[in-house]
Scaffold this motif. Structure first.
Motif, PDB file in Angstrom:
ATOM      1  N   VAL A 158    -108.294   7.628   3.182  1.00  0.00           N
ATOM      2  CA  VAL A 158    -106.962   7.308   2.667  1.00  0.00           C
ATOM      3  C   VAL A 158    -105.898   8.015   3.492  1.00  0.00           C
ATOM      4  O   VAL A 158    -104.851   7.435   3.829  1.00  0.00           O
ATOM      5  N   ARG A 159    -106.166   9.290   3.835  1.00  0.00           N
ATOM      6  CA  ARG A 159    -105.232  10.019   4.687  1.00  0.00           C
ATOM      7  C   ARG A 159    -105.078   9.320   6.039  1.00  0.00           C
ATOM      8  O   ARG A 159    -103.967   9.146   6.535  1.00  0.00           O
ATOM      9  N   ARG A 160    -106.194   8.937   6.636  1.00  0.00           N
ATOM     10  CA  ARG A 160    -106.147   8.284   7.940  1.00  0.00           C
ATOM     11  C   ARG A 160    -105.344   6.982   7.858  1.00  0.00           C
ATOM     12  O   ARG A 160    -104.459   6.725   8.673  1.00  0.00           O
ATOM     13  N   ALA A 161    -105.676   6.163   6.846  1.00  0.00           N
ATOM     14  CA  ALA A 161    -105.000   4.872   6.706  1.00  0.00           C
ATOM     15  C   ALA A 161    -103.523   5.059   6.399  1.00  0.00           C
ATOM     16  O   ALA A 161    -102.663   4.326   6.927  1.00  0.00           O
ATOM     17  N   GLY A 162    -103.167   6.048   5.572  1.00  0.00           N
ATOM     18  CA  GLY A 162    -101.764   6.279   5.237  1.00  0.00           C
ATOM     19  C   GLY A 162    -100.953   6.727   6.433  1.00  0.00           C
ATOM     20  O   GLY A 162     -99.825   6.261   6.661  1.00  0.00           O
ATOM     21  N   GLN A 163    -101.517   7.646   7.217  1.00  0.00           N
ATOM     22  CA  GLN A 163    -100.798   8.111   8.403  1.00  0.00           C
ATOM     23  C   GLN A 163    -100.684   7.001   9.449  1.00  0.00           C
ATOM     24  O   GLN A 163     -99.679   6.914  10.153  1.00  0.00           O
TER      25      GLN A 163
END
Length: 477
Positions: A158-163
């Motif tokens: 989720v962090r990767r996709a959000g950034q």
């Protein structure tokens, strides 16, 4: 093994969660793992499997206890009899008479049977059931590791996709500015229509990439919801990486000693060895003590009878077509299979530790290279953009430099995420990714509680009432 570094990390993330709870809905990595542990259907399923294995111990122990049975019946016997009587007088005839017969009886009986000796077959079965419980417990730990690692992966994805979405949106804004600048310069004749078209094409591509990134973010959020049991809020990453051993050799030694899959397989080997003893004992006789008492009463009178008996008997096989010998050989083959499986599991664990370390080192190298690449791409982009305002660079040069910067930042984000996931993969490969080792703030499932309640095969007693309370606490009643 001391694991204080990771415990401090989890404690720090939990404290950060508490501080942010009053203002913004934020999720830490520890929150994600706690949610996964508390809501996992897979964990609940395997806890039920473990409780079923606990009951095997109770059933094995029950074979050493007397078996009591009772019988009762009421019988009504009825019928009709006809008799013929010949008169002894001269000229006398015969006389026939019909007589109904009815009788009512009642009986009750009680029988008991106790195993006296069976050459250790039953007691070996008890040991076998206990070893199976220990294997099932380690299997539950393996599932716990899978659940927590999936939560870690979901958090960071989720962090990767959000950034990535943030980068794509920023890139879209910059390209829109480049397009506007190209159109303004086209109006005054500084660039051609081709430069405007290039900017428009790159803008369309940026919008497409943003749509893909947003779709990936939605998928990552759905995975987070499936694993953790709630939608992700603002994800707060931990401040530092978890502590891992300095080298792969140290991690491998820990894994070979503690990894639940290895320990579980060791118990399975013991189970297979005990099955050989059970199969061999089946070829030997058994001694049983039996007793029974009965009472029968004639309901039509005061007549009754009592009887009882007690006997000590032995029985054993003589010839069963070679089945018993085949069962012994089969148990030996299964033991060899489990030993070979232990060797295979050990090799897989070694390989898993090495692969996890390779992934971690690769991510670390990628981060170092990514930092340099982003720094260089940023300088190049700013320089080319400035040169373009002076007419020394084309719009295509600016767009290419901006794309290089975007790619560098994207790769750096992925490398940073991969580093965290790889670090937790190292911990999992050692068998230490558990709520106990992480010291997560969660009510831990204690497998010994249910086992201690059922291991002596309670029926209805104070111990049975305690078992009922345990079942209610587990939500099973």
């Amino acid at each position: 093994m001391a694991f204080t570094g990771l415990k401090r990390l989890v404690a720090t993330t939990c404290a950060a969660s508490v501080l942010l709870a009053g203002s913004v809905s934020a999720d830490t990595l520890a929150d994600a793992m706690v949610g996964a542990y508390e809501t996992s259907g897979l964990l609940e399923q395997n806890r039920a499997v473990l409780r079923a294995a606990d009951e095997d111990v109770a059933q094995a122990i029950s074979q050493l206890r007397p078996v009591l049975s009772w019988t009762a019946d009421v019988t009504r016997n009825f019928g009709v009899s006809r008799s013929t009587t010949t008169s002894p007088l001269p000229g006398g005839g015969t006389t026939q008479s019909t007589n109904p017969t009815v009788s009512n009886t009642a009986s009750i009986g009680l029988s008991a049977q106790l195993l006296v000796y069976d050459f250790g077959r039953t007691r070996t079965g008890i040991d076998l059931a206990k070893e199976s419980v220990l294997a099932a417990r380690q299997g539950l730990v393996s599932v716990e590791q899978q659940v927590l690692l999936r939560a870690v992966t979901a958090f960071w994805e989720v962090r990767r996709a959000g950034q990535t979405v943030s980068l794509r949106r920023n890139n879209l804004r910059l390209i829109e500015e480049e397009l506007q600048a190209a159109e303004d310069r086209f109006e005054v004749g500084e660039v051609t229509r081709t430069d405007v078209a290039l900017a428009e094409a790159r803008l369309a591509e940026a919008r497409s990439q943003l749509a893909v990134a947003e779709g990936n973010l939605t998928s990552a959020q759905e995975e987070y919801f499936a694993v953790v049991g709630r939608r992700p809020g603002d994800l707060t990453p931990p401040g530092s990486l978890p502590t891992v051993p300095a080298n792969v050799q140290s991690a491998t030694q820990t894994a070979l000693r503690l990894h639940p899959e290895i320990v579980a397989q060791q118990h399975r080997v013991t189970v297979a060895e005990l099955q050989i003893l059970v199969a061999e004992a089946a070829m030997k006789p058994t001694v049983n003590l039996s007793g029974q008492v009965g009472y029968q009463s004639d309901l039509d009178s005061t007549d009754y009878s009592r009887q009882g008996s007690i006997s000590l008997g032995a029985s054993g096989p003589i010839y069963q077509g070679g089945e018993l010998s085949s069962l012994v050989r089969q148990a030996m083959a299964q033991r060899d299979q489990q030993r070979a499986q232990l060797l295979q599991v050990t090799r897989q664990i070694r390989q898993g530790v090495a692969n996890a370390y390779i992934s971690l080192e690769t991510a670390r190298s990628s981060i170092t290279a990514g930092d340099n690449q982003v720094r260089a791409a940023q300088i190049a982009f700013e320089g080319i953009r400035e040169e373009a305002t002076l007419g020394a660079r084309t719009t295509l040069d600016v767009l290419d430099a901006e794309q290089d910067l975007l790619d560098a930042r994207t790769l750096l984000i992925s490398a940073q995420v991969d580093q965290y996931i790889a670090a937790y993969n190292v911990i999992s490969s050692m068998g230490l990714l558990t709520v106990e080792q992480l010291d997560l703030p969660v009510q831990r499932y204690d497998p010994s509680v249910y086992y201690n309640m059922v291991k002596d095969a309670p029926v209805r007693s104070q111990q049975g009432e305690q078992l009922d309370r345990v079942l209610r606490a587990l939500g099973k009643q």
